[in-house]
Every structure is written in C-alpha cells, then in structure tokens.
Write a protein that holds these residues in place. Sequence first.
Motif, PDB file in Angstrom:
ATOM      1  N   LYS A   9       0.850  -1.190   0.000  1.00 45.11           N
ATOM      2  CA  LYS A   9       0.000   0.000   0.000  1.00 45.11           C
ATOM      3  C   LYS A   9       0.886   1.241   0.000  1.00 45.11           C
ATOM      4  CE  LYS A   9      -3.525   2.759   0.611  1.00 45.11           C
ATOM      5  NZ  LYS A   9      -4.552   2.958  -0.426  1.00 45.11           N
ATOM      6  N   VAL A  10       0.718   2.058  -1.010  1.00 43.46           N
ATOM      7  CA  VAL A  10       1.492   3.295  -1.125  1.00 43.46           C
ATOM      8  C   VAL A  10       0.511   4.454  -1.082  1.00 43.46           C
ATOM      9  CG1 VAL A  10       3.160   4.566  -2.518  1.00 43.46           C
ATOM     10  CG2 VAL A  10       3.109   2.073  -2.626  1.00 43.46           C
ATOM     11  N   TYR A  11       0.743   5.386  -0.180  1.00 50.64           N
ATOM     12  CA  TYR A  11      -0.058   6.618  -0.180  1.00 50.64           C
ATOM     13  C   TYR A  11       0.537   7.561  -1.208  1.00 50.64           C
ATOM     14  CZ  TYR A  11      -2.404   5.252   4.149  1.00 50.64           C
ATOM     15  OH  TYR A  11      -3.151   4.610   5.090  1.00 50.64           O
ATOM     16  N   GLY A  12      -0.251   8.011  -2.147  1.00 53.89           N
ATOM     17  CA  GLY A  12       0.270   8.862  -3.216  1.00 53.89           C
ATOM     18  C   GLY A  12       0.752   7.988  -4.370  1.00 53.89           C
ATOM     19  N   ASN A  18       4.336   7.635  -0.245  1.00 51.17           N
ATOM     20  CA  ASN A  18       4.785   7.144   1.047  1.00 51.17           C
ATOM     21  C   ASN A  18       4.407   5.661   1.152  1.00 51.17           C
ATOM     22  OD1 ASN A  18       5.347   6.752   3.694  1.00 51.17           O
ATOM     23  ND2 ASN A  18       3.999   8.360   4.476  1.00 51.17           N
ATOM     24  N   VAL A  19       5.427   4.790   1.178  1.00 52.24           N
ATOM     25  CA  VAL A  19       5.141   3.352   1.244  1.00 52.24           C
ATOM     26  C   VAL A  19       4.783   2.979   2.685  1.00 52.24           C
ATOM     27  CG1 VAL A  19       6.009   1.037   0.799  1.00 52.24           C
ATOM     28  CG2 VAL A  19       6.770   2.956  -0.610  1.00 52.24           C
ATOM     29  N   ALA A  20       3.510   2.681   2.919  1.00 54.26           N
ATOM     30  CA  ALA A  20       3.080   2.358   4.281  1.00 54.26           C
ATOM     31  C   ALA A  20       3.146   0.852   4.529  1.00 54.26           C
ATOM     32  CB  ALA A  20       1.667   2.877   4.527  1.00 54.26           C
ATOM     33  N   GLY A  43       2.926   0.966   9.964  1.00 57.56           N
ATOM     34  CA  GLY A  43       1.928   0.627   8.952  1.00 57.56           C
ATOM     35  C   GLY A  43       0.843  -0.334   9.424  1.00 57.56           C
ATOM     36  N   LYS A  44       0.667  -0.456  10.729  1.00 56.63           N
ATOM     37  CA  LYS A  44      -0.310  -1.420  11.251  1.00 56.63           C
ATOM     38  C   LYS A  44      -1.740  -0.996  10.910  1.00 56.63           C
ATOM     39  CE  LYS A  44       1.120  -0.860  15.510  1.00 56.63           C
ATOM     40  NZ  LYS A  44       2.100   0.222  15.306  1.00 56.63           N
ATOM     41  N   THR A  45      -2.040   0.266  11.166  1.00 51.97           N
ATOM     42  CA  THR A  45      -3.395   0.744  10.887  1.00 51.97           C
ATOM     43  C   THR A  45      -3.685   0.685   9.390  1.00 51.97           C
ATOM     44  OG1 THR A  45      -3.375   2.169  12.829  1.00 51.97           O
ATOM     45  CG2 THR A  45      -4.946   2.724  11.113  1.00 51.97           C
ATOM     46  N   THR A  46      -2.686   1.051   8.598  1.00 52.19           N
ATOM     47  CA  THR A  46      -2.863   0.996   7.148  1.00 52.19           C
ATOM     48  C   THR A  46      -3.184  -0.422   6.697  1.00 52.19           C
ATOM     49  OG1 THR A  46      -1.292   2.799   6.937  1.00 52.19           O
ATOM     50  CG2 THR A  46      -1.778   1.538   4.946  1.00 52.19           C
TER      51      THR A  46
END
Lengths: 250, 286
Positions: A9-12, A18-20, A43-46
Amino acid sequence: MLEVSHLRKVYGSEETGNVAVGDLSFVVGEKEFVCILGSSGCGKTTMLRCLSGLAPATSGQILVEGNPVDGPPEDLAYVFQDYSRSLLPWMTVERNVSFPLRYKGMSKQEAKSATADALDAVGLGDRTKAFPWQLSGGMQQRVAIARALAYRPRVLLMDEPFASVDAQTRSDLEDLLLGIWERYAVTILFVTHDIDEAVYLADRVLVLKAPATVTTVAEVDLPRPRDQITTKALPEFARLRSELLSALRH
Amino acid sequence: MRVAEKVTTAPSPQPGTGPVAGRSREGSLRRRALDWVPRLLGIAAILVVLEVCSRTGVLPRESFPPVSEIYGSLLGLVGDPGLWVEIGRTMRGWAVGLLLAAVLAVPLGMLLGASRRAFQMSRLVIEFLRPVPSVALIPLAVLVFGVGQDMKVFLVAFACFWPILFQSIYGVQDVDPVARDTARSYGLPPLARFARIILPSAAPYIATGLRISSAIALILALTAELVVGAPGLGRAIVVSQVSGSITQMYALILATGLLGWLLNTVFIAVERRLLRWHPSHREVAL
Ligand SMILES: Nc1ncnc2c1ncn2[C@@H]1O[C@H](COP(=O)(O)OP(=O)(O)OP(=O)(O)O)[C@@H](O)[C@H]1O
Ligand SMILES: [Mg+2]
C-alpha cells in the motif's frame, strides 16, 4: 480464514508516495488469535484498513474466508484505534451497538437480543440508555467491542484497542476479550505495541517492521485459559517476551 | 423583567443591525442564573433614569415619552386584535421566507458539501451573490413582486438562504472521518450512511444556520414593511410615527424586540432538546 499475500500500500504515487505497507504476507487460521506487534508508524493501521476493505490495496491480494476483499466484507468487524470517535454521540449506547445490525439482515428481535447479549458480555448491560460521552474511556472501549460482537463477525480486527486505558483496566479488558473470543468463536487479528499484551493474548505473534513487513513469527504455546499472574510468571512467557523484544529492536 | 431588558436594545430598527442579531451567543443556563441579579438591577436603574429624565423634561417629552406610558400603551395594544393581525402578517413573511430558504439551501448545501466538484463549480457564483445586501434588492423585488407579501417573502428568503447554505456546507464537510469509516465498515448502504451519520453530524450546523436566519428573517420582514410599506408590524410603526402617536410607536418597537427575543429563545430551546448530545448542549459530566 484470512489470507494476505504480497500486500502493498502506497499513499500517493508509486514513485514519490509514502510506502506504508511494503510486502506483507501471512495467514490467520479459523478461530486463531494472532497479535501484530510493531512500533509506531510501521503501517499497522494501514494494513488493517486494507484488510477491512476501507482502503484499496496498491497491489497484492487479501482473502477473507476465501473471498477477495474489494469493499468491507460482511463477516468482518473492525474496532478502530480511535474508538471514541467511532461511537456516534447522538446515539445511546444501545443504538450504537444495534444500528449496523439491520443492514446485516437481522430481524428487529434478533438485533435486540444480539445487542443485549453483547452489552452483557462486556459488562455494560446496565448502561444501555447512556450516551457514549457519559461513559469513561474504558467503558467506551467496551461499547465499541460490544458493537463488533453484536455484529456476529467471523473475523474481528482490533487496532490497539487498549492503548489509552490504565494498566488495571487494560488487564481486565484483556481477560474480557479472551473470554469473548472463546465464547463467540471468532478469528481475531489484534494490533498492539505492547509485547506483554501480545504474548498474553495470542496463539501467534507477528512482528512488523516499517514498511509493514513480517520480520519474526513467534508461536505462543502458553496453556489456556490464561491468567494475568500465573501465565506471566511462566519461564516460557519470559522467553517469548525477550525474543520479541530483541526482534522489535533489530 | 426580560421584557424590560429588551428596551435598551429595541429602538434601533436599522436594516442589517436588528435587535436580535447580537443575542445569538447563548451562555449556559447556570451561568445566566448567576448573572441574574446584577442584570436586573442594571435594567431597573436604566428604566428609572429614563422615566425621571422624561418626566422632568431633561429629555423632550414629545419624542421620549415616559417608560411607564410606553408599557401602558403596549398593555393596551395586547388586548387589541389589530396588533395581533400585524404580528401575524410579519410572522407570515418570516415563516414562509425562512421555510423557503431552508428548503432550498439545506439540500443544496449538503450537495455542495459532499461533492468537491460541485463546490468548485459553484464557488464563483456564490461568492458573487452572497455579498449582495438584501436591502439593495428592494427596488428589484418591488418591480418583480409588487409591494405585498411576495416581495417580503422574497427578501427574507434571499437573506436567509446564505447562512443556511454555508452552515449546511460546513456541516457536511465536518463529518468525522472515523464515523464515516465506521458506517462503511459495518456495511451501511449510502442512503443509510446519509441518514444515520451525515445528517445527524450536520444537524447542529444547520440548526445554527436556522437560528441566525430566524433573526435575519425578522429584520428583513420589518425592513420590507418599514421601507416599502408592506403590511405588518413595520408599517404599523411608521403609521404611528406619522400620525404622531409616539408612545404607541415606542410600544410597537418594543413589541418587535420582544418578538425577536421570543423567536431566539424558542430556537435555542428546541436546539437544546434535539441536540442534547452535542458538546455545546451537554450537561457537565456526572
Ligand atoms: N492517509 C495517509 N496519507 C498519507 N500517509 C499516511 C496516511 N496514513 C498513514 N500514512 C503513513 O503511513 C505510515 C503508516 O501509518 P499507520 O497509521 O499505518 O501506522 P501505525 O503502525 O498504525 O502507527 P501507530 O502505532 O502510531 O498507530 C506512516 O508513515 C504514516 O505517515
Ligand atoms: Mg495505528
């Protein structure tokens, strides 16, 4: 029951974002209790947002009971890290627990008994008419758990649910959760950054490193039912704790 | 004595700065009760000073009749059906205009709040129209709607539309994302999410918009009556003034102040009941 393979999962955007979650794979079996340990921001929540179908994965696959996740799965309940904000202030405790049930297809009668049952299970059977903001933090957390239970999920995701209560309340809630887990026969994926809590609760502990990649897997063979004093005094408990502590450090 | 309190603010029926506009901020009931005694004393003192000034001739008695006579005149008017007819006319303009504004502005505001694109598209239009003072539209309104009730309703609705629209937009934009996610993760369909999450979250904002607009609506209704001569309390004030019944003019002004105060009080009471879950209305934690 819950299969995650090569979740990313990458934000943006992929290049500058931002690699979460980097590359995450694990399996949680039926009725298993798995704890995820990881430091803040790893990155747990992600990860949980992807598993619960709230956020789309950038790549990889998630299966809940064999079905790929492309929206919130029906048999899954998610207890948010921000539990107090997930309780709706305009609904009483009872309504907060019962409002999702109709949309799951329960009849009025079923919803009523599931609500009463879940609130009794968390020891709030006498506060049903209160509003969430009239309750203490620990009680609010129990309402959020009751809501998840009443939903009768097969998979329960919990994000640091006991992070903001005092130590005594915390161990009470842990025991409460273990009782519920046995009684309702659910599969639980429990995120925390407390090593003792993870070992005390879990069948298996996964350690994550940013960006959310499994670095260590620890099987927990402590006997059940567990007890706050005797279980934590076992040599095996101490061994697991130091193993996980060094895994988190490195 | 609440009645008397109004006297100090009532005689300023300028369009745009009505007696009610300044009273929107409500303190807690408890604090109000504590403020009670000094306030009553203050009001009593002012009333006495006004009475004495008028009776001794410090203030010219023709334009400043004694307070006691004003109250006497108001009491007399209360028994006169004529006053109630005028109040009814003013209130009809108030109610229809406010309702019309709400019916248009709440759905539109919620739509604009929910959709970024719709918001962007309408922004320029809104920013152009909003600053237009409603009173500047009076000539246009008279041209299109004549000098009767329709003109009044149009002015009220135009002025009330904006606060309700903006409050509705803010209300929808301020829905807690965690609450949204909660509803989504429990599989609520979009319509249910709207009814159970978005609408209740936005309700306090919309209620504030309605309360602000209620005050604005009264100002605009009275303005239409005072300036254009549409039938209602405002015209009755002008008629009293022109015919030289100065005491009655004051009594009517006092009546408009009371009306504004009453409307605001009713709105606050209803808000308290319906939105008692909202932080601004909660009882202190037990
Ligand atoms: N909506 C978002 N947009 C961009 N980046 C985000 C977003 N949410 C989280 N991140 C980033 O993703 C990374 C992981 O965040 P996440 O919230 O998943 O961590 P966490 O492990 O749950 O931390 P904590 O233990 O503090 O709750 C962080 O670097 C964070 O800055
Ligand atoms: Mg987190």
